[in-house]
Design an enzyme around this catalytic site. Structure first.
Site, PDB file in Angstrom:
ATOM      1  N   PHE A   1     -19.045  14.851 -25.956  1.00  0.00           N
ATOM      2  CA  PHE A   1     -18.655  14.009 -27.096  1.00  0.00           C
ATOM      3  C   PHE A   1     -18.561  12.538 -26.721  1.00  0.00           C
ATOM      4  O   PHE A   1     -18.749  11.670 -27.558  1.00  0.00           O
ATOM      5  CB  PHE A   1     -17.314  14.487 -27.686  1.00  0.00           C
ATOM      6  CG  PHE A   1     -16.196  14.547 -26.685  1.00  0.00           C
ATOM      7  CD1 PHE A   1     -16.024  15.652 -25.872  1.00  0.00           C
ATOM      8  CD2 PHE A   1     -15.322  13.480 -26.544  1.00  0.00           C
ATOM      9  CE1 PHE A   1     -15.013  15.695 -24.930  1.00  0.00           C
ATOM     10  CE2 PHE A   1     -14.301  13.513 -25.610  1.00  0.00           C
ATOM     11  CZ  PHE A   1     -14.150  14.624 -24.796  1.00  0.00           C
TER      12      PHE A   1
ATOM     13  N   TYR B   1       0.838  -1.205   0.000  1.00  0.00           N
ATOM     14  CA  TYR B   1       0.000   0.000   0.000  1.00  0.00           C
ATOM     15  C   TYR B   1       0.872   1.254   0.000  1.00  0.00           C
ATOM     16  O   TYR B   1       0.580   2.231  -0.683  1.00  0.00           O
ATOM     17  CB  TYR B   1      -0.935   0.012   1.225  1.00  0.00           C
ATOM     18  CG  TYR B   1      -1.917   1.154   1.141  1.00  0.00           C
ATOM     19  CD1 TYR B   1      -3.125   0.997   0.466  1.00  0.00           C
ATOM     20  CD2 TYR B   1      -1.617   2.402   1.688  1.00  0.00           C
ATOM     21  CE1 TYR B   1      -4.015   2.047   0.346  1.00  0.00           C
ATOM     22  CE2 TYR B   1      -2.502   3.462   1.566  1.00  0.00           C
ATOM     23  CZ  TYR B   1      -3.700   3.281   0.898  1.00  0.00           C
ATOM     24  OH  TYR B   1      -4.565   4.325   0.763  1.00  0.00           O
TER      25      TYR B   1
ATOM     26  N   ARG C   1     -13.508  15.606 -33.653  1.00  0.00           N
ATOM     27  CA  ARG C   1     -12.814  16.681 -32.942  1.00  0.00           C
ATOM     28  C   ARG C   1     -13.264  17.990 -33.560  1.00  0.00           C
ATOM     29  O   ARG C   1     -12.560  18.646 -34.305  1.00  0.00           O
ATOM     30  CB  ARG C   1     -11.284  16.548 -33.042  1.00  0.00           C
ATOM     31  CG  ARG C   1     -10.724  15.322 -32.338  1.00  0.00           C
ATOM     32  CD  ARG C   1     -10.455  15.464 -30.846  1.00  0.00           C
ATOM     33  NE  ARG C   1     -11.574  15.267 -29.967  1.00  0.00           N
ATOM     34  CZ  ARG C   1     -11.460  14.864 -28.690  1.00  0.00           C
ATOM     35  NH1 ARG C   1     -10.286  14.578 -28.175  1.00  0.00           N
ATOM     36  NH2 ARG C   1     -12.504  14.781 -27.918  1.00  0.00           N
TER      37      ARG C   1
ATOM     38  N   PHE D   1      -7.533  21.615 -24.410  1.00  0.00           N
ATOM     39  CA  PHE D   1      -7.846  20.200 -24.529  1.00  0.00           C
ATOM     40  C   PHE D   1      -9.064  19.953 -23.644  1.00  0.00           C
ATOM     41  O   PHE D   1      -9.226  20.588 -22.601  1.00  0.00           O
ATOM     42  CB  PHE D   1      -6.670  19.285 -24.144  1.00  0.00           C
ATOM     43  CG  PHE D   1      -7.052  17.843 -24.350  1.00  0.00           C
ATOM     44  CD1 PHE D   1      -7.192  17.353 -25.634  1.00  0.00           C
ATOM     45  CD2 PHE D   1      -7.362  17.016 -23.282  1.00  0.00           C
ATOM     46  CE1 PHE D   1      -7.626  16.043 -25.853  1.00  0.00           C
ATOM     47  CE2 PHE D   1      -7.793  15.710 -23.490  1.00  0.00           C
ATOM     48  CZ  PHE D   1      -7.924  15.219 -24.786  1.00  0.00           C
ATOM     49  N   THR D   2      -9.908  19.007 -24.056  1.00  0.00           N
ATOM     50  CA  THR D   2     -11.229  18.813 -23.435  1.00  0.00           C
ATOM     51  C   THR D   2     -11.154  18.682 -21.904  1.00  0.00           C
ATOM     52  O   THR D   2     -11.744  19.492 -21.175  1.00  0.00           O
ATOM     53  CB  THR D   2     -11.892  17.565 -24.030  1.00  0.00           C
ATOM     54  OG1 THR D   2     -10.991  16.459 -23.935  1.00  0.00           O
ATOM     55  CG2 THR D   2     -12.247  17.786 -25.503  1.00  0.00           C
TER      56      THR D   2
ATOM     57  N   ASP E   1       1.692  20.322 -20.287  1.00  0.00           N
ATOM     58  CA  ASP E   1       1.010  19.050 -20.544  1.00  0.00           C
ATOM     59  C   ASP E   1       1.990  18.225 -21.374  1.00  0.00           C
ATOM     60  O   ASP E   1       2.149  18.440 -22.577  1.00  0.00           O
ATOM     61  CB  ASP E   1      -0.302  19.290 -21.289  1.00  0.00           C
ATOM     62  CG  ASP E   1      -1.066  17.990 -21.535  1.00  0.00           C
ATOM     63  OD1 ASP E   1      -0.434  16.910 -21.529  1.00  0.00           O
ATOM     64  OD2 ASP E   1      -2.286  18.057 -21.737  1.00  0.00           O
TER      65      ASP E   1
ATOM     66  N   LYS F   1      -0.172   7.720 -23.316  1.00  0.00           N
ATOM     67  CA  LYS F   1       0.258   8.066 -24.679  1.00  0.00           C
ATOM     68  C   LYS F   1       1.750   7.760 -24.832  1.00  0.00           C
ATOM     69  O   LYS F   1       2.139   6.617 -24.946  1.00  0.00           O
ATOM     70  CB  LYS F   1      -0.057   9.532 -24.978  1.00  0.00           C
ATOM     71  CG  LYS F   1      -1.525   9.810 -25.299  1.00  0.00           C
ATOM     72  CD  LYS F   1      -2.387   9.869 -24.092  1.00  0.00           C
ATOM     73  CE  LYS F   1      -3.740  10.498 -24.344  1.00  0.00           C
ATOM     74  NZ  LYS F   1      -4.563  10.483 -23.127  1.00  0.00           N
TER      75      LYS F   1
HETATM   76  N1  F0G Z   1      -3.816  16.010 -22.168  1.00  0.00           N
HETATM   77  C1  F0G Z   1      -3.808  15.632 -23.456  1.00  0.00           C
HETATM   78  C2  F0G Z   1      -3.027  16.432 -24.447  1.00  0.00           C
HETATM   79  C3  F0G Z   1      -4.533  14.500 -23.851  1.00  0.00           C
HETATM   80  O1  F0G Z   1      -4.518  14.143 -25.134  1.00  0.00           O
HETATM   81  C4  F0G Z   1      -5.271  13.779 -22.883  1.00  0.00           C
HETATM   82  C5  F0G Z   1      -6.051  12.615 -23.272  1.00  0.00           C
HETATM   83  C6  F0G Z   1      -5.243  14.206 -21.562  1.00  0.00           C
HETATM   84  C7  F0G Z   1      -4.502  15.331 -21.239  1.00  0.00           C
HETATM   85  C8  F0G Z   1      -6.021  13.501 -20.475  1.00  0.00           C
HETATM   86  O2  F0G Z   1      -5.409  12.321 -20.140  1.00  0.00           O
HETATM   87  O3  F0G Z   1      -7.023  10.544 -20.870  1.00  0.00           O
HETATM   88  O4  F0G Z   1      -5.106  10.023 -19.353  1.00  0.00           O
HETATM   89  O5  F0G Z   1      -7.028  11.326 -18.526  1.00  0.00           O
HETATM   90  N2  F0G Z   1      -6.330  12.374 -24.460  1.00  0.00           N
HETATM   91  C9  F0G Z   1      -6.999  11.185 -24.971  1.00  0.00           C
HETATM   92  C10 F0G Z   1      -7.161  11.335 -26.446  1.00  0.00           C
HETATM   93  C11 F0G Z   1      -8.215  10.777 -24.230  1.00  0.00           C
HETATM   94  O6  F0G Z   1      -7.837  10.467 -27.029  1.00  0.00           O
HETATM   95  O7  F0G Z   1      -6.606  12.246 -27.038  1.00  0.00           O
HETATM   96  P1  F0G Z   1      -6.196  10.994 -19.702  1.00  0.00           P
END
Ligand code: F0G
Length: 471
Positions: A463, A86, A396, A138-139, A229, A272
């Site tokens: 989305f 843990y 997108r 970014f979303t 990021d 990624k």
């Molecule tokens: N920042 C970037 C640039 C991303 O592309 C993503 C995720 C995140 C943050 C968030 O990270 O998914 O690990 O919580 N992008 C994915 C995509 C979901 O399909 O581009 P996460």
């Protein structure tokens, strides 16, 4: 085959003309293409949203490069070395070492994935009424900034919003836009600049070293921090090596570390660049920010030595970090994306230029000039591509952009795109050929295609779960 499409510079740099993957395949996972009737039923039942398809109904899955990479034999072996304590797991210390070695930040907070880290940094630094400038939204990043009471302000260069501009560093921050914001709202209202390399929503476009250096100077003048990021920062380093004066003979690892040295910390979706199926982290240099984030992580993710990951996840991630910064790996990774993009370009299909690091972005506006943006041209294109060939892609455009929290209206982004995202080390060049032919078939049928109407809309990140019907 690849030698015809890889730019000379890439071949010259490595002393030969074509690239090949620096690995061979040891295990395979069968995939199959279901019939046209079955695909029609599947996409209708999914409300014309590729996020709602079952993956067994998908043939070539280009929804995302997130968590979809193939791990190496080393990483799989690492899973067996998981220390599932843990507290104080040895795998945490391996991860901490890897982040310090390759990214150079002092303090590490592990999280279950990228948005866990976005949540922590947003909560730690943003006060209600603050502004967070960044090189395109970014979303999930923007949503966490908004949930913390902040307002995201786009300060990317104008070229990033133009899919035809061939600027080599379309991810760059426009320093004039940033300085104008600082003067308008005051530096005390800007907790940090949210800098991403590469920029996902702009098409996987890089930020130059010159730009981050100049950004550092500007931010130092006003006492503003820069948080990165770093999700696809190894890919960003590749573009610097390829395009920026003085970096051709530096390694990806050296470029990555130099870039990070101009920032105060970073958050990471390890799903990624880092070649794992789950994981993330936040890393910072400021001990006070670390203190707050390390305290918040136990509330939202897990203890500060695992943050939502198991020990084995952290081991695979620590190994993945080293693999991610190898020059031959990145060259083949970006090389494969380019291979697909150059096939499409040769056939006259409208895509975002220059070809970015992780994906090809189809320009839905130029596919379907007859479909207005509020009839969701990119959502339509993603559904048509699945119907044609079982290839799964992602919208997108206007659906991803969501609604303005003040007015409640759709945001109308200039970019209305469909992303064909290439998982790392998963598909072959033949899969890229099949994908290109599918895109061409959908492009050839573009004039008969009609748009969609939205029939269900969730409140956050619509989305992912929105549903549509054909008009
Ligand atoms: N920042 C970037 C640039 C991303 O592309 C993503 C995720 C995140 C943050 C968030 O990270 O998914 O690990 O919580 N992008 C994915 C995509 C979901 O399909 O581009 P996460």
């Amino acid at each position: 085959m690849s030698s015809q499409v890889v730019p000379q510079t890439m071949g010259q740099q490595f002393g030969r003309r074509s690239w090949a993957e620096p690995w061979k395949i040891k295990m395979v996972e069968p995939i199959r293409l279901i019939s046209r009737e079955e695909r029609e039923r599947a996409i209708r039942e999914a409300g014309y949203n590729t996020f709602l398809l079952r993956s067994e109904d998908v043939y070539i899955d280009l929804l995302t490069d997130s968590g979809t990479s193939a791990m190496s034999d080393r990483q799989w072996a690492g899973l067996m070395l998981g220390d599932e304590a843990y507290a104080g797991s040895r795998n945490f210390y391996h991860l901490e070492d890897a982040v310090r070695t390759y990214y150079g930040y002092k303090y590490l907070v592990p999280t279950h994935q990228g948005r866990g880290a976005e949540h922590l940094i947003s909560k730690a630094l943003i006060k209600p009424g603050d502004y967070i400038p960044g090189n395109m939204y970014f979303t999930t990043t923007r949503l966490h900034q908004e949930l913390a009471g902040g307002t995201f302000v786009d300060v990317i260069i104008d070229e990033a919003h133009d899919p035809t501009s061939t600027h080599p560093f379309k991810g760059n921050v426009d320093l004039d836009k940033l300085e104008a914001l600082i003067k308008r709202v005051g530096p005390e209202k800007i907790p940090y600049v949210s800098l991403a390399g590469t920029v996902n929503m702009a098409g996987g476009q890089p930020v130059s070293m010159a730009n981050v250096k100049a950004l550092r100077n500007l931010c130092d003048r006003y006492g503003i921090r820069i948080y990165l990021d770093a999700t696809r920062m190894a890919e960003n380093a590749f573009f610097i090596q390829e395009r920026e004066d003085g970096y051709a003979n530096k390694s990806i690892a050296e470029i990555l570390k130099e870039f990070c040295s101009y920032t105060d910390g970073a958050w990471m979706s390890a799903k990624k660049d880092h070649l794992v199926n789950i994981g993330g982290w936040l890393a910072v240099n400021d001990p006070d920010v670390f203190d707050v984030a390390r305290n918040l992580v136990v509330v939202y993710e897990g203890l500060h030595t695992y943050g939502g990951m198991s020990g084995r996840d952290m081991e695979a991630l620590a190994i993945g970090i080293t693999e991610a910064v190898q020059d031959d790996h990145i060259r083949a990774r970006v090389g494969q994306v380019r291979y697909l993009g150059e096939l499409l370009t040769d056939w006259g299909i409208p895509i975002v230029q220059p070809i970015g690091g992780h994906a090809i972005f189809l320009d839905a506006r130029r596919f379907y000039p007859h479909i207005p943006q509020d009839q969701f041209p990119a959502q339509t294109l993603a559904a048509e591509l699945y119907l044609d060939s079982g290839v799964r892609s992602m919208e997108r455009g206007i659906v991803s952009a969501g609604r303005d929290p003040e007015t409640g209206d759709h945001r109308y982004p200039r970019l209305e795109l469909v992303r064909l995202t290439i998982p790392r080390r998963v598909y072959t060049q033949a899969h890229m050929d099949v994908t290109a032919e599918a895109v061409k078939a959908v492009y050839d049928a573009r004039e008969q295609t009609r748009g969609l109407k939205m029939v269900y809309e969730p409140k956050y990140l619509r989305f992912f779960q929105a549903r549509f019907e054909r008009l």
